[in-house]
Enzyme design. Structure first.
Site, PDB file in Angstrom:
ATOM      1  N   LYS A 127       3.833   8.857   8.704  1.00 26.00           N
ATOM      2  CA  LYS A 127       3.677   7.657  10.207  1.00 26.00           C
ATOM      3  C   LYS A 127       4.929   9.060  10.936  1.00 26.00           C
ATOM      4  CE  LYS A 127       1.010   5.249   7.798  1.00 26.00           C
ATOM      5  NZ  LYS A 127       0.756   4.208   7.177  1.00 26.00           N
TER       6      LYS A 127
ATOM      7  N   TYR B  66       0.981  -1.106   0.256  1.00 21.38           N
ATOM      8  CA  TYR B  66       0.130   0.274   0.201  1.00 21.38           C
ATOM      9  C   TYR B  66       0.886   0.939  -0.105  1.00 21.38           C
ATOM     10  CZ  TYR B  66      -3.670   3.446   1.683  1.00 21.38           C
ATOM     11  OH  TYR B  66      -4.414   4.652   1.744  1.00 21.38           O
TER      12      TYR B  66
ATOM     13  N   ASP C 117       8.599   2.982   0.001  1.00 19.90           N
ATOM     14  CA  ASP C 117       8.099   3.683   0.883  1.00 19.90           C
ATOM     15  C   ASP C 117       8.250   2.778   2.355  1.00 19.90           C
ATOM     16  OD1 ASP C 117       5.480   4.638   1.568  1.00 19.90           O
ATOM     17  OD2 ASP C 117       4.666   4.046   1.314  1.00 19.90           O
TER      18      ASP C 117
END
Ligand SMILES: *Cc1c(COP(=O)(O)O)cnc(C)c1O
Length: 444
Positions: free
Chosen positions: A274, A151, A246
């Protein structure tokens, strides 16, 4: 289902959810929060501190969601909260350069040596979307390779399901995403370097970048197989494509320098989010200086943001990264607590006679209801996820909160002490036993 459910949202949460669904689609601002995968209704959070969240009815839960990864220090660490408050006193947004942007960028570049220049944005989605635009602008090529089950946020180019074979073009898996938008997205199989080599053999001259979660964290937790990341590096070098890590989850999580430090593979571009924001909305992308020099205003690749580099967000991120840098034993503790959590999951499942596989990289974990090994997306989807809703609800009923989906990672924070893990272990035992009743409860 209701027979097996040990937990129900409290009265206040139910009331709030009734109001929320009238105003917000599904009552939420991000879909998994709605509890659709586990039945029932979500609890509404009133406050959170350390390893705990309290719902609107005053129930306390030990939290392993940690806001889906950002809260590596636990909820509301005093130094981060103070940093945000004092930043707010000086202004909540400037839309102009300020020193906090430099300080956070210095910290990022120091912790992640492959990042020579960095651009701050407001979310992980923005970071990956921008990194791919940059990779295309830099190479003059149009295609990207992504992995099934990885994702990268919700930008159109990533919302794509693999076809039957790894060598096929993708088909959009959300209405609203056109076939044209994803026609340049090629799909490969995570941990299977051959499928990547095949894409390069077929489309090598057109591939701008390979984007990968160096530890897959959005299909549960699936670590990279030996040699997989090195294989990606070699293929990208051979075909002069860029390797984009990522690290929105793994950055500052699985090691001070992220997965690239832990596995010793250098990325050309890295996307962050995050943990970087310390609980405020921040993303970033960065990497080789010659590539980053293509971004506006130095270069021609456009990317901008009204609130990018926001002073409150920079302050929260900086306070978080400072703690990760200044405390020499913090990653050892995170490793220990992660290991202990994994052992607790394994032994509770074994005692209950429930087949379980636990994957872990540092303080990031995933578990699957099968014998394992779970080292691919195929293995993830083959696990018995029917048990998950029962397990999830039993855990909540005993004061432990994990993500309401079988395909998300668990996170341990520096606020999760031995005592917290011990009381979690008790809840785990009960919850695994409960899953044994699952088939009977369903058939009844
Ligand atoms: C969460 C996540 C994103 C998206 O970040 P948002 O801040 O939710 O937009 C991108 N990539 C990975 C690996 C993620 O886990």
């Amino acid at each position: 289902m209701s027979d097996s459910r040990e937990w129900e949202a409290g009265m206040r949460s139910v009331e709030l959810f009734e109001q929320a669904v009238k105003l917000l689609p599904g009552g939420v601002n991000s879909p998994v929060r709605a509890f659709n995968a586990v039945g029932g209704q979500p609890f509404f959070v009133d406050r959170a501190q350390g390893p705990y969240v309290w719902d609107a009815d005053g129930n306390r839960y030990i939290d392993y969601v940690c806001s889906w990864g950002p809260l590596i220090l636990g909820h509301s660490p005093p130094d981060v909260v103070e940093a945000v408050i004092s930043a707010a006193r000086k202004g909540t947004s400037f839309g102009a350069p300020h020193e906090g942007e430099i300080t956070l960028a210095q910290e990022v570049c120091r912790m992640m040596p492959s990042v020579e220049l960095v651009r701050m944005v407001n979310s992980g989605t923005e970071a990956t979307m921008s990194a791919v635009r940059l990779a295309r602008g830099f190479t003059g090529r149009s295609k990207i390779v992504k992995f099934e089950g990885c994702y990268h946020g919700h930008a159109d180019a990533f919302l794509i399901k693999a076809g039957s074979g790894a060598a096929t073009f993708g088909v959009p898996n959300s209405p609203g995403v056109t076939e044209n938008t994803v026609s340049d997205t090629l799909i490969a199989t995570y941990n299977d370097i051959e499928t990547v080599a095949e894409q390069f053999e077929a489309h090598g001259d057109d591939i701008a970048a390979v984007i990968v979660e160096p530890v897959a964290g959005n299909m549960g937790c699936v670590p990279p197989a030996d040699g997989f990341l090195e294989g990606l590096r070699d293929l990208c070098d051979k075909y002069e494509a860029l390797l984009v890590f990522d690290e929105v989850i793994t950055g500052f999580r699985v090691a001070r320098g992220g997965a690239q430090e832990r596995f010793g593979v250098r990325a050309d571009l890295t996307t962050l989010g995050k943990v970087l924001g310390g609980g405020l909305p921040v993303g970033a992308y960065g990497g080789r200086a010659d590539i980053m020099a293509k971004i506006s205003p130095v270069g021609p690749v456009y990317q901008a943001g009204t609130l990018s580099g926001n002073p409150l967000a920079m302050a929260a991120g900086l306070a978080t990264l400072r703690r990760l840098n200044d405390d020499p034993s913090i990653y050892l503790r995170l490793e220990d607590m992660g290991r202990k959590m994994a052992q607790n999951l394994e032994s509770a499942a074994r005692d209950a006679g429930v087949p379980l596989t636990v994957n872990r990289v540092g303080s990031m974990l995933g578990f699957f209801f099968n014998e394992g090994p779970v080292d691919s997306y195929e293995a993830v989807t083959a696990s018995d996820s029917n048990k998950f809703p029962i397990f999830f609800n039993a855990l909540l009923g005993h004061g432990v909160s994990i993500a309401p989906s079988a395909f998300e990672s668990l996170f341990v924070s520096d606020a999760h002490t031995d005592e917290v893990l011990d009381s979690t272990a008790t809840a785990l035992r009960i919850a695994f036993e409960k899953t044994l009743e699952a088939p009977r409860a369903k058939g009844a």
